[in-house]
Scaffold this motif. Sequence first.
Motif, short mmCIF file in Angstrom:
data_model
loop_
_atom_site.label_atom_id
_atom_site.label_comp_id
_atom_site.label_asym_id
_atom_site.label_seq_id
_atom_site.Cartn_x
_atom_site.Cartn_y
_atom_site.Cartn_z
N LEU A 114 0.81 -1.22 0.00
CA LEU A 114 0.00 0.00 0.00
C LEU A 114 0.85 1.28 0.00
CD1 LEU A 114 -2.53 -1.36 2.60
CD2 LEU A 114 -3.09 -0.78 0.25
N SER A 115 2.17 1.11 -0.16
CA SER A 115 3.11 2.25 -0.23
C SER A 115 3.05 3.15 1.01
CB SER A 115 2.85 3.09 -1.49
OG SER A 115 2.93 2.30 -2.64
N PHE A 116 2.89 2.54 2.18
CA PHE A 116 2.85 3.31 3.43
C PHE A 116 4.17 4.06 3.65
CE2 PHE A 116 -0.63 1.48 6.42
CZ PHE A 116 -1.57 1.62 5.41
N GLY A 117 5.29 3.44 3.25
CA GLY A 117 6.59 4.04 3.48
C GLY A 117 6.74 5.42 2.86
N ASP A 118 6.06 5.66 1.74
CA ASP A 118 6.17 6.96 1.05
C ASP A 118 5.55 8.10 1.86
OD1 ASP A 118 7.26 5.52 -0.99
OD2 ASP A 118 5.47 5.51 -2.25
N LEU A 119 4.64 7.75 2.76
CA LEU A 119 3.89 8.77 3.49
C LEU A 119 4.46 9.12 4.86
CD1 LEU A 119 0.32 7.42 2.69
CD2 LEU A 119 1.23 9.59 1.88
N VAL A 120 5.33 8.26 5.38
CA VAL A 120 5.80 8.44 6.76
C VAL A 120 6.56 9.76 6.93
CG1 VAL A 120 7.15 7.42 8.63
CG2 VAL A 120 6.00 5.93 7.00
N LEU A 121 6.25 10.44 8.01
CA LEU A 121 6.95 11.67 8.38
C LEU A 121 8.09 11.30 9.31
CD1 LEU A 121 3.74 13.78 9.07
CD2 LEU A 121 5.33 14.17 7.20
N LEU A 122 9.32 11.50 8.84
CA LEU A 122 10.51 11.08 9.58
C LEU A 122 11.42 12.26 9.88
CD1 LEU A 122 11.61 7.95 7.52
CD2 LEU A 122 10.61 7.92 9.80
N GLY A 123 12.19 12.12 10.95
CA GLY A 123 13.25 13.08 11.22
C GLY A 123 14.39 12.86 10.23
N LYS A 124 15.25 13.86 10.06
CA LYS A 124 16.32 13.77 9.06
C LYS A 124 17.27 12.61 9.34
CE LYS A 124 16.22 18.66 7.91
NZ LYS A 124 16.82 19.98 8.16
#
Length: 247
Positions: free
Chosen positions: A107-117
Motif C-alpha cells: 500500500l506504499s505506506f513508506g512513502d507517506l511516513v513523516l521522519l526526522g532527518k
Amino acid sequence: MPKQYKDKQKQSKKLEQFREFQQRISVHFQNEKLLYQAFTHSSYVNEHRKKPYEDNERLEFLGDAVLELTISQFLFAKYPAMSEGDLTKLRAAIVCEPSLVSLAHELSFGDLVLLGKGEEMTGGRKRPALLADVFEAFIGALYLDQGLEPVERFLEAYVYPKINDGAFSHVMDFKSQLQEFVQRDGKGVLEYRILHEKGPAHNREFEANVSLRGEVLGIGNGRSKKEAEQHAAQEALAKLQKHHMNQ
C-alpha cells in the motif's frame, strides 16, 4: 528560496500525497489529523518540538488490539472446526511483523511516513519494525475516526483475500481440522491416496486426494506427499464447510 517557503511547499506536497492515498484505498478520514498522526514517527516530532505534532505510538498500541480483535473474529467465523491453538497460530502469522510489513509495502505506506532527518538518512522509511508500527497505527486511527465497520471493510479489501487464498496455510494443519470436522458429524473414515508423482528426484511434485466413503472430497498438489495431502484436505474442508453453512 526562503526556508519558510520551502517548508510550506513540502507540507503542501505531503497533504496532496495523503489525499491521493485516501482516494487510492477508498478510505476517507473525517478527522485527517488522526491520519497524519498515524504516519508521524517520533523522530519527526523530536525535530519539530515547536509545533504540536504527536507521534503514532499510542495509535499503534490501539491498532494492535483492533487488529487482533478483527482478525480473530474473521478466523472464528471462517474456520468453525479449527482448535483454539491453531486459531492462535494462524492469527499470529497474520499479524506478525513480516506480514504487516508486506501489507505496508503493498500500500506504499513508506512513502507517506513523516521522519526526522537522521531516521531518513539511515533508511528508516524501509525499516521493517517502523513499517509494521505504521500499519498498526493506521488501523488504530481508522478505528478512532470511524469505528470497527470501516476497519472491517479495509481488511476485507486487503487482508482477508490473502487468508482466503491460503497465504498463511503453512501454519495450518488442514488434515487435523478435516478429521475433527468429519468425526464431529460421525460421517466415516477419511482415506488419502497419492495419485501421481512427477519430476526429477530433487524436484518432485505429488498429487493426492482425500475421500470419504468412496467420494473424493479434495485434490491437492505439493513438493512432498504430506504437503499434497494437506492441500487436498484444505480443499475438502472448504467444500464441507460451505455445504454445512448452506444447509
